[in-house]
Each structure stands twice: as C-alpha cells, then as structure tokens.
Scaffold this motif. Structure first.
Motif, PDB file in Angstrom:
ATOM      1  N   MET A  76      45.204  37.075  38.702  1.00  0.00           N
ATOM      2  CA  MET A  76      46.004  37.903  37.806  1.00  0.00           C
ATOM      3  C   MET A  76      46.145  39.308  38.385  1.00  0.00           C
ATOM      4  O   MET A  76      45.326  39.751  39.182  1.00  0.00           O
ATOM      5  N   LYS A  77      47.203  39.972  37.963  1.00  0.00           N
ATOM      6  CA  LYS A  77      47.467  41.328  38.428  1.00  0.00           C
ATOM      7  C   LYS A  77      47.165  42.315  37.310  1.00  0.00           C
ATOM      8  O   LYS A  77      47.667  42.185  36.183  1.00  0.00           O
ATOM      9  N   LEU A  78      46.341  43.314  37.625  1.00  0.00           N
ATOM     10  CA  LEU A  78      45.978  44.367  36.694  1.00  0.00           C
ATOM     11  C   LEU A  78      46.494  45.690  37.216  1.00  0.00           C
ATOM     12  O   LEU A  78      46.521  45.920  38.434  1.00  0.00           O
ATOM     13  N   LEU A  79      46.897  46.566  36.323  1.00  0.00           N
ATOM     14  CA  LEU A  79      47.349  47.887  36.755  1.00  0.00           C
ATOM     15  C   LEU A  79      47.029  48.913  35.676  1.00  0.00           C
ATOM     16  O   LEU A  79      46.737  48.576  34.532  1.00  0.00           O
ATOM     17  N   ARG A  80      47.085  50.167  36.095  1.00  0.00           N
ATOM     18  CA  ARG A  80      46.989  51.280  35.170  1.00  0.00           C
ATOM     19  C   ARG A  80      48.355  51.944  35.105  1.00  0.00           C
ATOM     20  O   ARG A  80      49.058  52.046  36.111  1.00  0.00           O
TER      21      ARG A  80
END
Length: 259
Positions: A1-5
């Motif tokens: 999965m891709k996580l970002l702020r």
C-alpha cells in the motif's frame, strides 16, 4: 500500500493513496507504518490528490546516505567496488517534498541530481542483523541526494556539499510492499532521461545497509536511508525540472530555483 502525508486547509494529515484518491487516516505516519491493520485508522474523509499539497512522507531526525553503491556507477567512474559502505548524513533541515523547490545556493557553481531508493525506518533500530532488517523497515520512498559537487570536491568531508536546505527531496509517498532488490530506477531532467538502472545493481542491498548503519548509529522511527545513486549523475541549472522515479513507488518531481 502507498502512504503519504499531505496538507489541506493548512492542516497536515496522513493518508492512504489509491491511484488519485486519498483516504485520511487518524494516525501519524509512524503509527501507520507499524499498524497491523491499517483499516483501524481509516476515516470517512477522502481527497483528490490534485486538491492537496503533498508533504515529505516522514520528518526524519536524520537522512543517512550511502556513497558509491551501484556496480554500473562504479564502472562508469572506473572505480573499484568498496569493501564496506561509505556513509554520510544530511540534516533534517535539508528535507523537502514532492513538487517543492530545490534552492540553488549562490556559493555553488555545480549542483547535481542523484536519484535514489530511500528506506524508511519504522521503529528504533540498533545493532540489527540483516536477516532481521525487514522487521525495522516500514517501506520505501524516493530520495534525490542533491549535491553541490564543487563543494564536495573542495571539502575533505561532504557535510556542506550535501547539507544545504532543500537538498534532500523525499517522496511522494511510502510504498510498504515493494521488493527493493529488483526495481527500475531512473531520473529525467527537463524530460531527458539521464539515469537509468535497477536496484539489483546495488553493491550492498537494503538489508545489509540497515545492518551496517544500525551498528554505527541508532536509527529512529521515521529516519530515511538513501541507498546510493545510479550512473548518469550530472548538473542541474536554475529553471530546470527534475523527476526521480522508482518502479512501484512513483515520481518525485522538483523545480530548481534560485535562493
């Protein structure tokens, strides 16, 4: 999965990225990286990627980078392969994000790009064996190890050349499920391909780097390791656009501006 702020309405948030849709998470990035079930943190708030400001995915206490670490880069420079990693640190103040400006310091006459795979540490790592390294890696991101090459040649050590503000663009996200030992890595300058290699060409793989570095210094949650750059390093000029890409993660894009 891709996580970002990301930031919206002036507030920094953590999100789960699915194509161009962001699902807001009610936790910090470090908590998300350590979550056994990310669904526990999902909210009903969602955003379109084009409507938010993407932030650096983590706020590292330090960015630990590795010097010569690609076999094809060593061949390009006609250099022998190192027996152990050569490491240096970029300060936290060098960190900037996707679509941010990289500021060209007026004291330099040559500022170079260096596209790298970045390792994101999810929990305190001290004296870690390489076999246990995956337990301490939260995921992978992209790092551009921007370097004032003229200052690197002049100075005995690399702190000044590597440590200017904005000289550590990181992003745009963290991919938690990447196979780090066989991914295409490239860089385009003004849409011209300049770097083109694969992480399988690393001299020391990501697990060996975590072992080596954690036996020198404690790695804190959110710290980033830059794993070295591919062949084709070269200069950037004010007004240029630089795009570093790692297969499976995305594109880190920045703009070269004057201070």
């Amino acid at each position: 999965m891709k996580l970002l702020r990301f930031r919206t309405d002036g507030v920094g948030k953590t999100g789960l990225l699915n194509e161009d849709e962001i699902t807001e998470l009610n936790c910090s990035m470090v908590d998300a990286l350590n979550a056994s079930d990310i669904n526990e943190f999902k909210t009903e708030n969602s955003y379109n990627l084009s409507d938010v400001d993407v932030l650096p995915p983590v706020s590292p206490s330090k960015v630990v980078c590795v010097g010569l670490n690609y076999k094809d880069h060593a061949r390009e420079l006609d250099m022998e392969l190192p027996e152990e990693p050569v490491i240096f640190i970029k300060p936290s103040t060098a960190v900037t994000g996707h679509l941010d400006d990289v500021r060209y310091p007026p004291c330099s006459t040559q500022v170079d790009y260096e596209a790298e795979l970045g390792i994101v540490i999810k929990k305190e790592a001290h004296n870690v064996d390489k076999g246990d390294a995956p337990d301490f890696i939260g995921g992978y991101t992209i790092l551009n190890d921007v370097t004032a090459r003229d200052k690197q040649r002049k100075d005995v050590q690399w702190t000044r050349a590597k440590g200017f503000d904005t000289f550590a663009p990181i992003g745009p996200c963290i991919e938690t499920e990447l196979n780090p030992v066989d991914q295409h890595i490239s860089l385009r300058l003004n849409n011209d391909l300049k770097q083109d290699s694969n992480t399988k060409n690393m001299i020391f793989n990501v697990y060996e780097l975590v072992e080596f570095i954690s036996h020198v210094m404690t790695l804190n949650p959110g710290d980033v390791i830059g794993t070295g750059t591919a062949p084709g390093v070269g200069p950037m000029q004010i007004g240029d656009t630089v795009e570093a890409e790692v297969e499976g993660i995305g594109v880190l894009k920045n703009f070269i501006k004057s201070v």
